[in-house]
Design an enzyme around this catalytic site. Structure first.
Site, PDB file in Angstrom:
ATOM      1  N   ILE A 115       0.665  -1.250  -0.374  1.00  0.00           N
ATOM      2  CA  ILE A 115      -0.274   0.088   0.072  1.00  0.00           C
ATOM      3  C   ILE A 115       0.989   1.258   0.156  1.00  0.00           C
ATOM      4  CG2 ILE A 115       0.266   0.257   2.751  1.00  0.00           C
ATOM      5  CD1 ILE A 115      -3.353   1.029   2.687  1.00  0.00           C
ATOM      6  N   CYS A 116       0.197   2.142  -0.682  1.00  0.00           N
ATOM      7  CA  CYS A 116       0.812   3.762  -0.946  1.00  0.00           C
ATOM      8  C   CYS A 116       2.322   3.286  -1.369  1.00  0.00           C
ATOM      9  CB  CYS A 116       1.078   4.180   0.662  1.00  0.00           C
ATOM     10  SG  CYS A 116       1.608   5.693   1.058  1.00  0.00           S
ATOM     11  N   HIS A 117       3.351   3.898  -0.194  1.00  0.00           N
ATOM     12  CA  HIS A 117       4.791   3.634  -1.042  1.00  0.00           C
ATOM     13  C   HIS A 117       5.439   2.447  -0.623  1.00  0.00           C
ATOM     14  CE1 HIS A 117       4.196   8.237  -0.726  1.00  0.00           C
ATOM     15  NE2 HIS A 117       5.602   8.247  -1.901  1.00  0.00           N
TER      16      HIS A 117
END
Length: 188
Positions: free
Chosen positions: A75-77
């Site tokens: 998720i995300c980075h």
């Protein structure tokens, strides 16, 4: 604190959460004989870009998970860490290493969502980051044949085969639900 089931799960695994194994120890000592894992989870945040993409042991773990048909959740980075799966040796990662980009990446041809580069480039202007980031992971993944399927961090999630991704903090709840449903479907 109000969810009895969550509290019970936490109590059961508290000692492992307080003293997690290192990836290096797992790869060296436990990976070959392990059949008790169903997924590799890579949390988000900018920290996922520091050290994980260059971690040879993480690369071994990701290739082992892919070979053994485990889910990969990022998720995300967190998807920046997937770059480790393309490492050939502990010192082969370089930001401009075109030889690594020519290898057959295990996630080549996959689609995913992740925190967008365009938003990372705006973060210093609004004061969220002290300055520009030294590199952007989406470009590296795209060079290896991954399609990043979002332009904004709007809470999107995506599943492509056994790779589940979320685009940022707004996606966390749906990412968790999507991951839980996929794992329950697979193993129930």
């Amino acid at each position: 604190e109000d969810d009895k089931d969550v509290k019970e799960i936490y109590a059961e695994y508290e000692s492992k959460l307080n003293k997690p194994k290192s990836i290096a120890d797992f790869v060296k000592n436990d990976m070959a004989d392990s059949d008790e894992y169903v997924a590799i989870f890579i949390p988000g945040g900018h920290g996922a870009m520091l050290g994980l993409p260059e971690d040879y042991d993480l690369g071994e773990l990701l290739r082992w998970g892919h070979k053994n048909d485990l889910f990969t959740l990022a998720i995300c980075h967190g998807p920046a860490a997937l770059l480790a799966a393309n490492l050939e040796s502990p010192d082969s990662f370089k930001q401009d290493d075109s030889d690594n980009a020519k290898r057959d990446f295990i996630f080549k041809g996959y689609k995913m969502v992740a925190f967008p580069t365009a938003m990372d480039k705006q973060m210093p202007k609004i004061g969220y980051l002290p300055g520009p980031m030294p590199w952007y992971f989406a470009e590296k993944l795209e060079d290896l044949g991954v399609t990043i399927d979002n332009k904004l961090a709007s809470g999107q999630t995506h599943q492509d085969r056994k790779l589940i991704s979320g685009d940022g903090p707004l996606a966390a709840n749906d990412f968790g639900k999507m991951s839980a449903k996929a794992l329950l479907k697979e193993f129930s």
